[in-house]
Design a protein around this motif. Structure first.
Motif, PDB file in Angstrom:
ATOM      1  N   LEU A 240      11.840  -0.728 -10.465  1.00 55.15           N
ATOM      2  CA  LEU A 240      13.002  -1.563 -10.172  1.00 55.15           C
ATOM      3  C   LEU A 240      13.890  -0.957  -9.084  1.00 55.15           C
ATOM      4  O   LEU A 240      14.428  -1.686  -8.239  1.00 55.15           O
ATOM      5  CB  LEU A 240      13.809  -1.794 -11.446  1.00 55.15           C
ATOM      6  N   ALA A 241      14.046   0.359  -9.089  1.00 58.87           N
ATOM      7  CA  ALA A 241      14.891   1.006  -8.078  1.00 58.87           C
ATOM      8  C   ALA A 241      14.329   0.774  -6.681  1.00 58.87           C
ATOM      9  O   ALA A 241      15.064   0.431  -5.743  1.00 58.87           O
ATOM     10  CB  ALA A 241      14.997   2.504  -8.373  1.00 58.87           C
ATOM     11  N   LEU A 243      12.235  -1.624  -5.812  1.00 58.30           N
ATOM     12  CA  LEU A 243      12.307  -3.062  -5.549  1.00 58.30           C
ATOM     13  C   LEU A 243      13.687  -3.448  -5.018  1.00 58.30           C
ATOM     14  O   LEU A 243      13.811  -4.197  -4.046  1.00 58.30           O
ATOM     15  CB  LEU A 243      12.000  -3.833  -6.831  1.00 58.30           C
ATOM     16  N   ASN A 244      14.731  -2.919  -5.628  1.00 60.47           N
ATOM     17  CA  ASN A 244      16.088  -3.233  -5.189  1.00 60.47           C
ATOM     18  C   ASN A 244      16.367  -2.696  -3.789  1.00 60.47           C
ATOM     19  O   ASN A 244      17.024  -3.358  -2.983  1.00 60.47           O
ATOM     20  CB  ASN A 244      17.108  -2.672  -6.182  1.00 60.47           C
ATOM     21  N   ARG A 245      15.867  -1.498  -3.500  1.00 65.60           N
ATOM     22  CA  ARG A 245      16.033  -0.938  -2.142  1.00 65.60           C
ATOM     23  C   ARG A 245      15.348  -1.849  -1.120  1.00 65.60           C
ATOM     24  O   ARG A 245      15.880  -2.103  -0.038  1.00 65.60           O
ATOM     25  CB  ARG A 245      15.433   0.471  -2.051  1.00 65.60           C
ATOM     26  N   LEU A 247      14.608  -5.077  -1.405  1.00 65.56           N
ATOM     27  CA  LEU A 247      15.317  -6.348  -1.266  1.00 65.56           C
ATOM     28  C   LEU A 247      16.548  -6.182  -0.381  1.00 65.56           C
ATOM     29  O   LEU A 247      16.829  -7.031   0.475  1.00 65.56           O
ATOM     30  CB  LEU A 247      15.715  -6.881  -2.643  1.00 65.56           C
ATOM     31  N   ASP A 248      17.270  -5.085  -0.564  1.00 68.25           N
ATOM     32  CA  ASP A 248      18.430  -4.811   0.297  1.00 68.25           C
ATOM     33  C   ASP A 248      17.998  -4.681   1.754  1.00 68.25           C
ATOM     34  O   ASP A 248      18.639  -5.223   2.664  1.00 68.25           O
ATOM     35  CB  ASP A 248      19.135  -3.528  -0.151  1.00 68.25           C
ATOM     36  N   TRP A 340      18.887 -13.786  -3.870  1.00 66.87           N
ATOM     37  CA  TRP A 340      18.376 -12.416  -3.826  1.00 66.87           C
ATOM     38  C   TRP A 340      18.548 -11.739  -5.188  1.00 66.87           C
ATOM     39  O   TRP A 340      17.699 -10.944  -5.601  1.00 66.87           O
ATOM     40  CB  TRP A 340      19.082 -11.626  -2.724  1.00 66.87           C
ATOM     41  N   ASP A 341      19.632 -12.072  -5.877  1.00 65.77           N
ATOM     42  CA  ASP A 341      19.817 -11.543  -7.230  1.00 65.77           C
ATOM     43  C   ASP A 341      18.806 -12.158  -8.185  1.00 65.77           C
ATOM     44  O   ASP A 341      18.412 -11.542  -9.177  1.00 65.77           O
ATOM     45  CB  ASP A 341      21.244 -11.819  -7.713  1.00 65.77           C
ATOM     46  N   ARG A 344      15.824 -10.094  -7.978  1.00 67.33           N
ATOM     47  CA  ARG A 344      16.036  -8.851  -8.751  1.00 67.33           C
ATOM     48  C   ARG A 344      15.781  -9.121 -10.244  1.00 67.33           C
ATOM     49  O   ARG A 344      15.220  -8.264 -10.964  1.00 67.33           O
ATOM     50  CB  ARG A 344      17.454  -8.328  -8.545  1.00 67.33           C
ATOM     51  N   ASN A 348      13.220  -7.312 -12.807  1.00 65.66           N
ATOM     52  CA  ASN A 348      13.692  -6.724 -14.057  1.00 65.66           C
ATOM     53  C   ASN A 348      12.848  -7.210 -15.236  1.00 65.66           C
ATOM     54  O   ASN A 348      12.594  -6.456 -16.183  1.00 65.66           O
ATOM     55  CB  ASN A 348      15.167  -7.098 -14.266  1.00 65.66           C
ATOM     56  N   ARG A 351       9.466  -5.137 -15.389  1.00 65.69           N
ATOM     57  CA  ARG A 351       9.438  -3.666 -15.413  1.00 65.69           C
ATOM     58  C   ARG A 351       8.916  -3.143 -16.739  1.00 65.69           C
ATOM     59  O   ARG A 351       8.886  -3.840 -17.737  1.00 65.69           O
ATOM     60  CB  ARG A 351      10.837  -3.122 -15.137  1.00 65.69           C
TER      61      ARG A 351
END
Length: 351
Positions: A240-241, A243-245, A247-248, A340-341, A344, A348, A351
């Motif tokens: 997840l970490a 993935l979030n990077r 997406l940003d 975008w959220d 995320r 989530n 995961r």
């Protein structure tokens, strides 16, 4: 077709006095690793007096007779020749395929101990169908075909360590050093050319020896570049970490949300299909082959199938469908205002 390790062994033999092969074929999509591997071979060729260099680029209207005559035409200055043929698309076409097969047969018929001309053919990363094509098989049999693989994210810290060692630097031992390596890896992921430059910068800024985490954090810029395919790999891995990077990063680079959503949805559909088949007792490996699952995803899918709960996978599919409606301007209930959220949220759930 061989990997980079086999090329290293071959280079050592050449350095010990071995002779060049008449044909080398490079295939890969990582510019830095391709450039460095070819530079090493060029340097060895130069050491063996292949001093005249010619570069051909295959494009529309390319004259394939230039390749066929390469091994038969003497240099104007009597020097040994290094000839590069670049095929940017990896698709030579019918005429090109015939010419390449003829060229391979020409090389094998000559069977020279020390060729006057060494030909290096440069291709992008090839799919399975191209690797089994008649023209590529003929080239592979006549020379040495080297596949330059891209670095997986898990290999980055070790790669960075090796680069630092080459310039007589290293990170601190223990947790501090691992944290520093992870920081660099996160900052440069997907952009090895910029990563190479950032690591070289550390060599210019600081003396030989150990680098502190503070020094590294101060010096290293964020130069990471992500793509949609790496994003789905992070999703399948349940990271997840990461993935979030990604997406940003993709959002900041202006990557179209529709393209990302399409890729994520396709991955969810395949994961759902494999999950149902796996629960029914079918062979996951056979199903992956049938659905053309290769590379890193061949390793990620079995773990994802064991980890992901059916209800959460179903909910992820519902969220993706809602995001699709949202992207088309339609109402979608129970979704974040920012799509975008919503992506995320999908990550989530897996995961």
């Amino acid at each position: 077709m061989v990997k980079t390790d086999a090329l290293k062994v071959h280079l050592k033999k050449l350095d010990a006095g071995g002779t060049m092969l008449p044909l080398y074929i490079f295939s890969g999509d990582e510019p830095l690793l391709m450039m460095e591997a070819m530079d090493q071979l060029r340097a060895m060729a130069k050491k063996q007096s292949y001093t005249e260099r010619e570069v051909l680029l295959q494009e529309r209207g390319f004259d394939w007779s230039a390749l066929l005559s390469a091994g038969q035409t003497m240099s104007l200055f009597g020097d040994k020749r290094w000839l590069e043929l670049r095929i940017p698309t990896g698709k030579p076409g019918r005429d090109g395929a015939d010419a390449l097969k003829q060229f391979a047969a020409q090389i094998q018929s000559q069977a020279l101990d020390a060729p006057d001309t060494v030909v290096c053919i440069i291709l992008p990363r090839l799919d399975g169908k191209t690797k089994t094509s008649a023209w590529f098989s003929a080239l592979d049999e006549a020379g040495m075909a080297i596949q330059i693989d891209s670095l997986d994210r898990s290999q980055l810290p070790q790669w960075i360590t090796g680069r630092l060692k080459n310039q007589n630097q290293e990170v601190e031992p223990g947790a501090e050093g691992m944290s520093a390596l992870e920081f660099i890896a996160n900052q440069v992921e997907g952009n090895l050319i910029a990563a190479h430059q950032e690591i070289q910068k550390l060599g210019l800024l600081y003396p030989n020896g150990k680098l502190t985490e503070e020094q590294i954090r101060t010096a290293i810029l964020k130069v990471a570049r992500y793509n949609v395919f790496e994003l789905t790999e992070a999703m399948l891995a349940g990271d997840l970490a990461r993935l979030n990077r990604m997406l940003d990063g993709l959002k900041g680079e202006g990557e179209p949300l529709v393209l990302i959503l399409w890729s994520v949805t396709e991955e969810l559909r395949l994961l759902s299909k494999l999950k149902a088949a796996s629960d029914a007792g079918e062979s996951v490996q056979q199903l992956m082959r049938a659905n053309r699952v290769w590379g890193n995803k061949e390793r990620l899918y079995p773990n994802a199938l064991k980890r992901v709960q059916p209800l959460k996978l179903r909910r992820a599919m519902q969220v993706a469908a809602g995001l699709d409606r949202q992207a088309k301007g339609l109402y979608a209930a129970d979704l974040p205002a920012d799509p975008w959220d919503g992506l995320r949220l999908v990550g989530n759930l897996l995961r």
